[in-house]
Design a protein around this motif. Structure first.
Motif, mmCIF file in Angstrom:
data_model
loop_
_atom_site.group_PDB
_atom_site.id
_atom_site.type_symbol
_atom_site.label_atom_id
_atom_site.label_comp_id
_atom_site.label_asym_id
_atom_site.label_seq_id
_atom_site.Cartn_x
_atom_site.Cartn_y
_atom_site.Cartn_z
ATOM 1 N N CYS A 127 1.045 -1.289 -0.135
ATOM 2 C CA CYS A 127 0.127 -0.004 0.027
ATOM 3 C C CYS A 127 0.888 1.126 0.090
ATOM 4 O O CYS A 127 0.544 1.865 1.137
ATOM 5 N N GLN A 128 1.522 1.474 -1.061
ATOM 6 C CA GLN A 128 2.830 2.624 -1.301
ATOM 7 C C GLN A 128 2.081 3.317 -1.887
ATOM 8 O O GLN A 128 3.318 3.921 -2.797
ATOM 9 N N LEU A 137 -8.223 -0.552 -2.569
ATOM 10 C CA LEU A 137 -7.407 -2.312 -2.493
ATOM 11 C C LEU A 137 -8.791 -2.522 -2.756
ATOM 12 O O LEU A 137 -9.662 -2.775 -2.305
ATOM 13 N N GLN A 169 -5.290 -0.094 -6.443
ATOM 14 C CA GLN A 169 -3.390 -1.207 -6.013
ATOM 15 C C GLN A 169 -4.752 -2.498 -5.671
ATOM 16 O O GLN A 169 -5.422 -3.268 -4.832
ATOM 17 N N VAL A 219 -4.882 -6.183 6.633
ATOM 18 C CA VAL A 219 -4.990 -4.191 6.357
ATOM 19 C C VAL A 219 -4.605 -3.730 7.515
ATOM 20 O O VAL A 219 -4.172 -2.842 7.820
ATOM 21 N N HIS A 222 -0.529 -3.561 7.877
ATOM 22 C CA HIS A 222 0.047 -3.131 7.109
ATOM 23 C C HIS A 222 -0.117 -2.002 5.480
ATOM 24 O O HIS A 222 0.100 -1.670 4.839
ATOM 25 N N CYS A 223 -1.632 -1.803 6.051
ATOM 26 C CA CYS A 223 -2.421 -1.488 5.408
ATOM 27 C C CYS A 223 -3.673 -0.307 5.758
ATOM 28 O O CYS A 223 -4.757 -0.264 4.504
ATOM 29 N N ARG A 225 -3.904 3.002 5.505
ATOM 30 C CA ARG A 225 -3.516 4.424 5.018
ATOM 31 C C ARG A 225 -5.354 4.064 3.623
ATOM 32 O O ARG A 225 -5.880 4.807 3.163
ATOM 33 N N ALA A 226 -5.604 2.340 3.796
ATOM 34 C CA ALA A 226 -6.960 2.743 2.304
ATOM 35 C C ALA A 226 -8.307 3.723 2.748
ATOM 36 O O ALA A 226 -8.741 2.875 3.829
#
Length: 381
Positions: A127-128, A137, A169, A219, A222-223, A225-226
């Motif tokens: 998620c970059q 996502l 993504q 999530v 690691h993610c 910011r979604a």
């Protein structure tokens, strides 16, 4: 000055050899890292105590300190346990009250409850995307043997791209297999495309719920910011232009799960989706979105993850999402533009206005994609 006063506090007194620094801390007489054999640790400790302190008094001090440590440890454990929520045993939606008998869940589906998510193929830095665009996502449930479907989706809607002000993504969610050849092909596929997340539980119908639970854990770690997550499967067509337009124009879009909503669907007692009566005595589930494709607001993901820690893992993934949403009081909102399980006239206009269409062949999907790309503004190239 009385001889019973420790050297440390007696004016003009030189520190004993046991307090001289060495390379290993506070060492022995004049040594650089080698404690003096003449000064055992017990003797050092005694020289810091009043000479009139008896052995009985020393043991009382030691026992008192041990008691304090034990009490402190017990209090700490008590407050930690008080801070941890209790496992959820019941939920209500105003119409039905759903009870969870944990012992029955553990007896009938022990692996679903005891499994701890272990990644075989990890994606820690996925998620970059550009920070200027909110992240959408595309989390797609797939199977190791469905490499052809994933290839078609990568050529069509499951692409990394900026569409309608969102950064898309894709991420394919897989379980494991005992087929070594399939596993090697997926590992190679992951090296090439970098869009596969895989856990070590074996793919099965009931293990789809593990895929959902482990996805929420991933999530969360690691993610975060979604902005939104599209949860879908690898046999649907998604219109990314219509999907991002829907997110921009729908009022209070972050307050709901959006999809093709089943309202209190009936529980099945026979067939692949059969649920044993002891596990779930009620005849209806809570509301949940059709698994083929639905939208989850990113703002709700932390609470959904926490709920997954305290709810039993239900053996049907759609109903499992329904219980998670109910636990965090996240309502559902139906949209007819999530099209599934219906007979439709196969016109291009249908795909132009739909957010998701189920039941499209891979060949038709690629043809529709080419036609829409040539006729629709904002289409990813």
């Amino acid at each position: 000055m009385g001889s019973g006063v420790p050297c440390l506090v007696r004016p003009g007194c030189q520190a004993s050899a046991c307090l001289r620094p060495s390379w290993f801390g506070w060492g022995g007489e004049g040594s650089l890292g080698k404690p003096s054999p003449k000064m055992a640790p017990q003797r050092c400790f005694r020289r810091l105590l009043p000479r009139k302190l008896s052995h009985v008094s020393l043991w009382k001090v030691i026992l008192g300190l041990a008691a304090i440590l034990l009490i402190t440890s017990a209090l700490r454990k008590k407050f930690v346990l008080q801070a941890m929520p209790e496992p959820i045993s019941a939920l209500t939606d105003g119409t039905f009250t759903f009870y969870f008998n944990w012992s029955v869940y553990e007896a009938l589906f022990p692996h679903l409850q005891l499994y701890r998510c272990q990644e075989v193929i990890a994606r820690d830095d996925l998620c970059q995307g550009p920070s200027r665009a909110p992240l959408l996502l595309l989390a797609i449930k797939s199977h190791l043997a469905s490499g052809g479907r994933r290839a078609t989706l990568r050529r069509t809607w499951a692409q990394t791209a900026e569409v309608g002000g969102f950064w898309l993504q894709p991420l394919f969610l897989l379980g494991a297999t005992s087929n070594q050849k399939q596993l090697e092909l997926v590992v190679q596929e992951s090296r090439v495309f970098g869009d596969i997340l895989m856990w070590d539980f074996v793919e099965s119908h009931h293990h789809l719920s593990l895929k959902e639970r482990c996805f929420l854990q991933w999530v969360h770690g690691h993610c975060q910011r979604a902005a939104f997550v599209f949860k879908g499967e690898d046999d649907v067509f998604v219109n990314p232009v219509a999907l991002t337009k829907f997110l921009r124009q729908t009022p209070n879009v972050s307050h709901f799960i959006h999809g093709h909503i089943h309202y209190h669907p009936a529980v099945k007692r026979i067939g692949r989706d059969a649920i044993p009566l002891p596990l779930f005595p009620l005849g209806h589930f809570p509301h949940f979105a059709l698994e083929k494709g639905f939208l989850v607001p990113g703002a709700a993901l932390p609470a959904l993850y926490q709920a997954s820690l305290w709810l039993p893992t239900f053996p049907l993934s759609g109903a499992y999402w329904g219980f998670l949403a109910l636990a965090v009081q996240l309502p559902h909102k139906h949209s007819g533009d999530f099209r599934a399980w219906e007979k439709m006239e196969d016109h291009l206009t249908l795909y132009q206005k739909s957010l998701m269409v189920h039941g499209v062949s891979m060949e038709r999907m690629e043809k529709v994609w080419r036609e829409l790309r040539g006729s629709t503004r904002g289409w990813p190239k």
